[in-house]
Every structure is written in structure tokens, then in C-alpha cells.
Scaffold this active site. Sequence first.
Site, PDB file in Angstrom:
ATOM      1  N   GLY A 525     -31.224  36.912 107.973  1.00  0.00           N
ATOM      2  CA  GLY A 525     -32.470  36.504 107.330  1.00  0.00           C
ATOM      3  C   GLY A 525     -33.632  37.308 107.837  1.00  0.00           C
ATOM      4  O   GLY A 525     -33.466  38.286 108.590  1.00  0.00           O
ATOM      5  N   PHE A 527     -35.801  36.509 109.991  1.00  0.00           N
ATOM      6  CA  PHE A 527     -35.971  36.368 111.436  1.00  0.00           C
ATOM      7  C   PHE A 527     -34.966  37.253 112.174  1.00  0.00           C
ATOM      8  O   PHE A 527     -35.257  37.805 113.228  1.00  0.00           O
ATOM      9  CB  PHE A 527     -35.772  34.898 111.812  1.00  0.00           C
ATOM     10  CG  PHE A 527     -35.975  34.604 113.265  1.00  0.00           C
ATOM     11  CD1 PHE A 527     -37.245  34.381 113.777  1.00  0.00           C
ATOM     12  CD2 PHE A 527     -34.907  34.538 114.139  1.00  0.00           C
ATOM     13  CE1 PHE A 527     -37.435  34.105 115.119  1.00  0.00           C
ATOM     14  CE2 PHE A 527     -35.078  34.267 115.484  1.00  0.00           C
ATOM     15  CZ  PHE A 527     -36.355  34.046 115.971  1.00  0.00           C
ATOM     16  N   ASP A 640     -41.076  27.433 102.463  1.00  0.00           N
ATOM     17  CA  ASP A 640     -40.034  28.408 102.123  1.00  0.00           C
ATOM     18  C   ASP A 640     -38.785  27.678 101.621  1.00  0.00           C
ATOM     19  O   ASP A 640     -37.672  27.935 102.078  1.00  0.00           O
ATOM     20  CB  ASP A 640     -39.699  29.279 103.331  1.00  0.00           C
ATOM     21  CG  ASP A 640     -38.991  30.582 102.926  1.00  0.00           C
ATOM     22  OD1 ASP A 640     -39.055  30.947 101.738  1.00  0.00           O
ATOM     23  OD2 ASP A 640     -38.392  31.223 103.804  1.00  0.00           O
TER      24      ASP A 640
END
Length: 851
Positions: A525, A527, A640
Site C-alpha cells: 500500500g 504506507f 480513505d
Amino acid sequence: MKMMKYLANLIAGVCLIFNLILVSSQPLFVDCGSKGGKDEYGRTWVEDAKYLTSSKNSEQAGAQHHNPLLPSTLPYMNARIFKSQATYKFPKKAKERYFLRFHFYPSTFGNYDVSKSYFAVAAGEIPLMNNFSAAITCRALTQAYLVREYSLAPSDCDSLEITFTPSTNYSDTFAFVNGIELVVMPNLLGTAPMVGYRSWSVLDVATENLQTMYRVNVGGQFIPPNKDAGGLSRTWYIDDTYLNGAVQGLSIQSDKTIKIDYGNMSTATAPEDVYSTARVMGKFGKVNLQTNLTWVFRVDPNITYLVRLHFCELQFDKLNNRMFNIYLNNHSAIADPYPADILAWTNQKDVATYKDFALDLNDESGHEQIRVDLNPSAIHNPRYYNVLLNGLEIFKVSEGRSLASPNPELSDMMIQEDQVAMNKPKTFSKSSDNIVVVGATGGAAAAFVVVALLAFFYTKKRKVHRVGPHTSSWLPVYGNSNVGGSRSNSAHLSALAQGLSRHFSIAEIKQATNNFDESNVIGVGGFGKVYKGVINGGTKVAIKRSNPSSEQGINEFQTEIEMLSKLRHKHLVSLIGFCEDGGEMCLVYDYMALGTFREHIYNNKKSNLSWKKRLEICIGAARGLHYLHTGAQYTIIHRDVKTTNILLDEKWVAKVSDFGLSKTGPDMNQGHVSTVVKGSFGYLDPEYFRRQQLTEKSDVYSFGVVLFEALCARPALNPSLPKEQVSLADWALSCHKKGTLDDIIDPHLKDKIDPECLKKFAGTAVKCLSDQGIDRPHMGDVLWNLEFALQLQETADSSGSSGDQGSVRSRDASVRNPRESGNLSVGSEHELNESKDDSVIFSQLVNPTGR
């Protein structure tokens, strides 16, 4: 001269009496360990030294860490430490009842480690706590701090002595306290009829000492101490945490221009905000008759409890419109042939009242919960089959006995974590390890997830070891939600580690992931990569490792920990801990064995989900988002929401994940947060994009896209399609408007969706995608509509009619779900409930109890 002296003494005496009356009549907030001051709620705290009978063997100390969940630095950041027995003596009015509250923050104060603190507390001759450990209690309940509230019966004394006594069961132990409140309580108690065992008797509650176990604003919002009625500084929590069963009901609110009438009651009984909101059942009466609206509360066994139910009829002004039965632990409190009719008690609408009941658990062996069931009554042929409840309070009754409870037992998982932290060898059997895996991945039924696990583990342990009774869960604590800022990351995260989430070393993380072996990568993702890992000798976890090139890594890392450390809900992914060691930033979560929702919708690697399973997953995600929006002191906006952030455990339970972009805080009281636009394209709220003003309706828009993904089995954005079809939201709205939505539904679902279910589901998704936030429903409304759509599908499935256009009678389009507009019109009788004369066949939703 004598006359002057006499007058001076008389004046001094009058002044002393006046001061005593003034002091004992006003709320007293005592800061134990500091000079006092004002807290976040504007209450003034005073120094404790003048109330100590002796300062010998006691000292003041400051906390080494500030936990962000604390509502205020006062009174928690300083403590009074007692190395031997010590007593406070507070002035009070004779023959008055008082609220007595203790505040505990289990941190490290100076050189005193609170994990070694065990002590007893007594109010006069009344034992309130015995061998009490604030550290164990907060750890077991996953709370940052603790507030214990007692209601002390009137006495003839003009002072109250509170004695702290370090336990004699341990060496080098001590007592401590952060704050004490003493508040005069009006005459709010009387008698209560016994329910169940001893149902022939009446309990005189006015003469008893009580401990507050729960105080809930049913259908309403969190009410902080400064908003309480009568200046009593009580805290009222939301009821979502305690709802149990298939039926969640609807939250309603009275017209804000209408003032609640308290009749002959004291206005201090409960705030207007309690009586102006309520929870009712759905609008379909025949469904309601087959179900209960249920709340479940965990308590100590073998005790008598006072259960107070608050009522205020907000919708009807005539008798026999709403009649219902009330059951406590399946015992009739008010039930047929004499069911409850609120108007029969108050004579008119918008008038507050309450009913008290005493429930004795002494005869119910091992009973460790109080179950409250409301069920519509049909015996007197009311116009609507529905129920209503505004508020609920539960108190433990002393009945001449001690109010002290044992400390809660830590779960096996927590004990294992402690052993790992202390580098001690594990002593658990293989079967014990299996229990840990279930506990780590299975979740629980409400925000008190760990409490539910404690009950499970402890019941098993008690059968073998015959230890004492399990102590009750305490009031849920919602701390402040001040996200972001420029605090020291290291110091801040160390504070969060204090009993809220585990702090892993990088060595532990590398061992869990086989040194970040690429074969363990289960996702990627913004992150960074997500690895599958194993901790504690067998517990599967998901470990998210920050990508060093991510500019927002630190902020998202900190936000994620802040959010998930204080949130516990069945439909939110659980954060186990974090690592900020060796230049790495890692987050450790429960392992979601079935991956993301998206993988199961349109990824060929996964089997195609049935329509009913997709509905259940959407409902679970909606529950998680609804909790974020309403379940804390401040609204939390996820920001999100998408199908990759809805994860599935091994039992297909949906859990919302990834809180790195979430926003919260007191600014939401203004209705929005002005912030830079962030999120995922295809899911972004167009109003948020235009105005850069974030609201909870931004999550609702994103969730509307998720709903159409579930229905159509295609991504939110697909650039390979013609221009008008690239955006799923735009294309679905266009097809729905033209009446061609059937053409874009997932082919695997063809002829498998009940037409009425599809109509309800699609209509809900369309409302979510309204261009203006004000036109979108609240997440609670979305949840209700999805649950109703599932009922329609299950009814069709049970009759074998799915996909048959003629098998389910079409309902008049003008008869709309009252929640679709985003607000329930309190004055609309038809919108509350289906008329008895309407004939709609529904299957029984649950196997009801209490009837």
C-alpha cells in the site's frame, strides 16, 4: 468591651457556619498531588493537602508519561502516594446523599511503579475497594485511566473520611490516587420492585450505598461531565457498544425547539439530551413482533443491581400507539397483560419519566451479565408495534455488604506478552496457545472486545483453578482525539505503549517475518509492504512496514497508532502493537485470513461471493464506520474508505482498516474540518474536493462507491473503458437514472437478487453518492437500510423466490424508509412503523428470549 468580643465571636461563628455550608454544598474536586487548577471541562480542582489528616508517609509525584487518551492533565498527571494507611477528611452536609468519584491513571510517578500498587479504599465503614490494582484493571479493560463512582447513602455525620490502606499481601506496595470528587446528589432514589428472584419484595434503594456500573444515553451522543444536568458531573456514554442481536434499531431525536418537561421529577435526573433522543425498532411491525431490541452489560455475579430505565415519548400524543414489554435477564419487569405505555405514565408527549427495577443475581448461579430486552406488545392491539428507550443506568447495590470486587484476570495473550517482554520462558500448553490465536483473530461483539475475551478465557480458567469471580467491565473511556501535531514521535509513542498497545523491538519483528522475507508479503500500500508474521509461538499477525521513501510515513504511522490504540470494535481491525526501533516503523495487526473485500469481488484468484455474503460484509463495514462517526467523544472521519481497506477474518467478519489518513477533533463540532484533500481517486467526495471541507458525509460518499463495487464487481476507476464508464460512481448513477442498472450488475449475481432487496440496496447507494453532503444519509441510516435489504433477501430466499419478479409483492414507491432522507421525522407516524393492516411476510430473524 465584652459586648464587642461577644459580637466578634458571633460573627466569626456565623462566618464559619456559612463557609461550612458553602463548602459542603458545592461540588468538591480535589487534585491529589498538585496545586489544582482548571481541567478541560472548566471545573476547578483544589489542592488535597488541607484535607489530609496527616501527611506522614505520603508524598506527591508527577507522571513520567502523558497518555494522549487522558481527557485532561488534571487530575491525572500528578498523584498522591501513600506508603502506609492515610485518611482524607472532607466536610459534608448531614443527611445528604453524595456522589464520590476516584480518578486513577496507572503510570509511573517519580520512582513509584504503579504496577506494584495494591490497596484498599473505604468511605467511613464502607469498603469500596480491596486489594485493588489500577494497573491490572486498566490493562485488562484496555483503558488509559479509570473513574470509579459511588453513591453514598445519607448519614448523620458532617464529615466524610476516605481511608487508603496499602495491601498487606505484598511487600513494598503502596496506595495512590490522582483525583477525588465529592458532589451532593439530590434526592433521586426511592424504592424499586424486585425482578425475578424475590419478585414479591421491594428494595429501599434510598437507604443503600451504590456503585455506578453503566450510564448510557440510548440512541444519543456522548455527554461529558460539564454537560450533565444539575451540575452532577456525570458522564453519559453511547449505547452502540452494548447492543446485542440482529436488530440494532433506529436513533431518533425530538424537534430541538421543543423543551423536555420534567413534570414532578428533578431536572437533575438526567440531561435533556438524554430524554430528547431515543432508540426505537424499525418501521415494519410484523418484523418487530418477532424480535427484541437488546442490550447486554457485563457485571459481577451474586450481587443485586438497580436498573433505571429513562423514557420520554417523542412521537405520539395518544394512548395505545406504542405498547411494549420489558425483560431483565428474561424476567418480566413490565409485560403482558400490563405492558408499558409511556403516555399512560406521563399523560402527554415530551414528558420525561423513569422506571427503577432491582435485579438479584444471587440466585442465578454464575450469571455475569444483565440483559435488557424490549419487545412490542400486541395484546391490546396498539396502532404500532414498536418500543422506545431514552437512557439506562445500572448500579451495584451494597445491601449492607462490601462494594469491593476482585481485580479482573488478564487474558492468556496479555500474560504471554508480559512474559515475552520480560524474557521469561513460556509456560502455556498447546491448547492454551490455540486459545490465544482465536482471541487474537476472532474479535468480539462490541467496542469492549477485550472484556468479552476476558470473560471467555476466564470462564475456562475458573473451571480448572476455581479462582474468585470475574470483576465487571467498567464504564468505557473515550479519550481526546487530538490527532497530528509536532510532538516528539518517540516520546509520544512510548506513552501510547503504556497499556494500550505492545511496543515490539526490531529483533522481534524480524523474527516474526523471517527477516522481512519477500515470500511473506501479503500486500502493498501507500504506507509500504504488509507481511504475514507469527508472534508468541503461533499467533498469526499482519505487519505493515513503512516505506522509507514515503513522505507521509511518520504522520500516518502516528495517526494509525493514536486511532487504533483507543478504538475497540468488532468491525475495526485491531492493532496489537508497533515498532519504532532500528530506523524502522512497523505496525502489527490481527491477521485477516481472508484478505481484502476487493479480492473477493473481482479478483480471479478468489471464489465469487454470494449476494448475501456481500451484503453481510457491507453491513459489517457500515457498522465499523458508524462507530467511528458516533462512538467517541469526537467524530472520527476515516477519509480513505475503499474495498481494499475492508478486511475479512477467517469467519468472513468485515473489519475497517488503515486509519493513516483519519481526521478527528473538537473542530468537528463546527460540522467540518478544513484540510488538504487526501484519499483515493474514484472514492473522493466531490464536495470535499471542491471546498476542501471534510465531513462525515465524505465517508458516506466513499462507502456508496463500495456498495456499487459489491454490486457490479468492477473497480471504482477503470481507464480502459469508454469515457462515460471510467468512474463507477458516475456510470452507476447514470444507469440507475435510466433504469438500466440491471445491465451492469455482476453476471454471477444474475437472477439471485430479490427485486425488492436490489431496489433498497441500489437506492441506498444512490443516496450515498449525492453531490451535496447534506443530501446524503448518515452512516447509521445507511446501516439500517442495508440490514433491511438483507432481511428482504433472506425472506425471499426462505420462500425460494429470489429473482422471480412476481414472487414478492411490489411496495408502493411512496412508502419510503424514513431513514433514507438521513433524518427520521419524529412527527410522522407512518414512517415510524408499518401499520398492522399491511401484509408483508417476513421470516423470524432471531430466536428471541425474554418472551
